[in-house]
Enzyme design. Structure first.
Site, PDB file in Angstrom:
ATOM      1  N   SER A 336       0.826  -1.207   0.000  1.00  0.00           N
ATOM      2  CA  SER A 336       0.000   0.000   0.000  1.00  0.00           C
ATOM      3  C   SER A 336       0.856   1.251   0.000  1.00  0.00           C
ATOM      4  CB  SER A 336      -0.911  -0.005   1.237  1.00  0.00           C
ATOM      5  OG  SER A 336      -1.559   1.243   1.387  1.00  0.00           O
ATOM      6  N   LYS A 404     -14.983  14.612  -9.094  1.00  0.00           N
ATOM      7  CA  LYS A 404     -15.827  14.442  -7.907  1.00  0.00           C
ATOM      8  C   LYS A 404     -15.261  15.172  -6.696  1.00  0.00           C
ATOM      9  CE  LYS A 404     -17.830  10.094  -9.475  1.00  0.00           C
ATOM     10  NZ  LYS A 404     -17.380  10.308 -10.858  1.00  0.00           N
ATOM     11  N   SER A 446     -13.084   2.148 -17.765  1.00  0.00           N
ATOM     12  CA  SER A 446     -12.344   1.850 -16.546  1.00  0.00           C
ATOM     13  C   SER A 446     -13.147   0.898 -15.676  1.00  0.00           C
ATOM     14  CB  SER A 446     -12.021   3.137 -15.782  1.00  0.00           C
ATOM     15  OG  SER A 446     -13.211   3.767 -15.340  1.00  0.00           O
ATOM     16  N   ARG A 541     -27.738   6.774  -6.309  1.00  0.00           N
ATOM     17  CA  ARG A 541     -27.095   6.009  -5.254  1.00  0.00           C
ATOM     18  C   ARG A 541     -26.514   6.953  -4.206  1.00  0.00           C
ATOM     19  NH1 ARG A 541     -23.024   2.703  -8.918  1.00  0.00           N
ATOM     20  NH2 ARG A 541     -22.701   4.846  -9.613  1.00  0.00           N
TER      21      ARG A 541
END
Length: 637
Positions: A336, A404, A446, A541
């Site tokens: 990570s 976003k 994607s 959603r």
């Protein structure tokens, strides 16, 4: 080949007419014992049959059928024409005093039909031989026998400068079969086709073709001396233009989208050529495409940092194949970007020059209900990686952001905006590292995006689910988005927020309808109850907005590329950023959702939760606990 289409039609019409006396005389020679019948009957009736032949050819459209289009349908029309001529000859024979009997017109019609087919086939062979040596005509085979490949073959067969010789497909069940009048060959026959027909172009027309397969195919065909072209992923869904106009050259190692962008990237490759480049999230859609295009710039080493073992394995396999001709070393690293120990050792062991940070959880509904994981991964991976890059003296750090992040309505969007604030803060205090941010909207194809979802729903026969008929989104192909990210990163001076010009937003409803129709189906609705696939509205959603934006503040500056815009965005001061990260880390460690959302609200005043749960938690913690806003926004100068 220099004739116009009208001249070619007239030539074929003349051939149809000229065949009548030739076939008539051959019939007489074979059936009549006396030449007197040939010279007395022929001149009397053959001119009338020639006129009838011309009329039938024009009425049936046979004179307009190109030689390369002479298929089963054209053969049926030729048979109808032959029967018509036989009947006409029979009527004339019955009225003649020199009647030869019913066998004569029947034989004449059969011989005309046989001669017609053989002559057309012979002319096609001659034309093929001429095309084989032509420098004007492209000799093409199409990879993929799906709807797109068939549609493309029809368009290309209508062009006078193209000769399509067949399809190539991996499906063993299709080998040797015929699709749209063309033979389907396996990939193993490509070299034989090259030798037989001097094929000089292969077009990859399968929109679902995986990138690694596309790479392998392009290399295979290039080794045979055949140019490879492709349709951009899902580009045929963006407009109604002909597929032929969407074709692009493609080479192994240069899986590219638009020529002008490739030329621009080539001129900016100096930022990546010979360098050690680290890409976080290298197994994701954007990260992997960034890696493909970075390889084209011939870096010395490309480090793939990826949390998913499966994604890392696939990326390593593909990129190792791509990088082999360039001598680029591929270094796969499993882990990570939020792991400070791993990242510190990574920079210590490799003299990293450029970091492309694309690692993030991006699926809005999932992050909305997995608040802690989303913030921990998206925000703290950015902090850890950016800090390590600065301490290691990395030349450039480019963060891949999202539309976003603008007036975010979701936790995912807010996490991306917090990440931007972290990078902006780093840019203020970095001495040797150039930090920049590139923000763009949705990319076609994607993982988890709307296009693959719609594709799967269409494949299952529907229905196609639409959250709201008013929803709009910006779209761009993955190839173009990745290329522009690399361009923006190459000419950044430090601290900039770049926005990619994504054109006009697209109604998702229109995209769904177009995808259904592109696959050869009809939309079933009230006006068309007999349609194939229905579009169903399910409701927005959690965290989803009707419309996305690309910038908050008004005013944008141009750059050296028309598709890249420099924007001014608010930022936090150094101590405000530190306070935000401290509060967020404490809330994450305590797994306190209310505190996490309160931190988002304090750091991002324009955060407008679209999820009822997030909104109620945020309002409750702010009102009941009266947490002061310690992070007042500091406007950019």
């Amino acid at each position: 080949m220099a004739l116009t289409r009208k001249q070619k039609d007239l030539f074929l019409l003349a051939v149809d007419v000229a065949m009548v006396p030739i076939v008539g005389w051959i019939t007489a020679l074979l059936l009549f014992e006396h030449n007197r019948m040939i010279f007395e009957v022929g001149p009397r009736y053959l001119p009338a049959l020639m006129l009838i032949a011309g009329g039938l050819s024009m009425a049936l459209g046979l004179h307009r059928v190109q030689l390369k289009h002479f298929d089963a349908d054209a053969m049926i029309r030729a048979l109808i024409m032959s029967i018509g001529l036989a009947l006409s000859a029979g009527l004339m024979d019955a009225a003649s005093v020199y009647s030869g009997g019913i066998a004569v017109p029947i034989f004449f019609g059969m011989l005309y039909f046989l001669s017609y087919i053989l002559l057309r086939r012979g002319m096609l062979r001659v034309l093929t031989a001429l095309y084989r040596r032509s420098r004007i005509v492209s000799r093409v085979v199409i990879y993929g026998t799906g709807f797109t490949g068939i549609k493309l073959s029809r368009e290309m067969m209508d062009r006078s400068d193209v000769m399509v010789y067949g399809f190539i497909d991996d499906n063993p069940a299709l080998r040797g079969s015929h699709v749209n009048g063309l033979t389907v060959y396996p990939v193993s026959k490509a070299e034989k086709l090259r030798g037989l027909y001097n094929i000089n172009r292969v077009i990859l027309a399968d929109p679902d073709l995986p990138a690694d397969r596309k790479t392998a195919l392009s290399r295979h065909f290039e080794d045979l001396g055949i140019a490879v072209e492709s349709l951009p992923a899902f580009a045929q869904l963006l407009d109604d233009s002909a597929l032929v106009s969407r074709l692009e050259p493609i080479k192994s190692g240069h899986l590219l989208g638009r020529d002008d962008l490739y030329e621009a990237l080539s001129s900016s490759c100096v930022a990546y050529t010979g360098s050690t480049v680290l890409v976080s999230g290298a197994g994701g859609s954007i990260g992997l495409e960034l890696c493909r295009q970075i390889v084209a710039c011939r870096p010395a080493r490309l480090i793939l940092l990826e949390l998913s073992e499966l994604a890392l394995y696939a990326a390593n396999q593909e990129l190792s194949l791509l990088a082999e001709p360039f001598g680029t070393q591929i270094v796969p690293v499993l882990g990570s970007a939020a792991d400070p120990v791993l990242v510190t050792h990574l920079f210590a062991d490799n003299a990293v020059d450029v970091v492309m940070h694309a690692a993030a959880y991006k699926h809005v509904p999932l992050v909305e209900v997995n608040l802690r994981a989303g913030l921990q991964n998206n925000v703290f991976s950015t902090q850890v990686l950016a800090r390590a890059a600065r301490e290691a003296g990395v030349a450039r750090f480019v963060m891949v952001s999202s539309d976003k992040a603008v007036r975010p309505g979701s936790v995912m969007g807010a996490s991306k905006r917090l990440s931007e604030l972290v990078v902006q803060d780093m840019a203020e205090r970095a001495e040797g590292t150039i930090f920049s941010i590139v923000r763009f909207g949705n990319v076609l194809g994607s993982s988890g995006s709307v296009v693959p979802l719609f594709e799967e729903q269409i494949r299952r026969g529907g229905p196609v689910t639409l959250t709201d008929p008013r929803v709009t989104r910006y779209f761009m192909t993955i190839q173009e988005a990745a290329r522009l990210v690399l361009l923006a990163g190459s000419f950044a001076d430090g601290g900039e927020v770049y926005v990619l010009n994504m054109g006009k937003p697209l109604l998702i409803r229109d995209l769904a309808r177009r995808m259904i129709e592109t696959r050869g189906y009809k939309v079933r609705d009230a006006a068309h109850p007999d349609g194939d696939i229905e579009i169903v509205t399910t409701g927005l959603r959690a965290g989803e907005k009707l419309h996305e934006e690309l910038m908050v503040r008004k005013g944008a500056g141009s750059t050296s590329h028309p598709k890249i815009i420099r924007v001014r965005e608010d930022r936090l001061s150094e101590w405000q950023t530190a306070a935000m990260l401290r509060d967020l880390r404490e809330a994450v460690e305590r797994d306190n959702a209310a505190e996490m959302l309160a931190t988002l609200a304090r750091a991002i005043p324009e955060y407008q939760p679209q999820s009822h749960a997030a909104e109620s938690l945020q309002m409750r913690v702010i009102q009941e606990r009266n947490i002061p806003n310690r992070m007042a926004t500091h406007p950019a100068e």
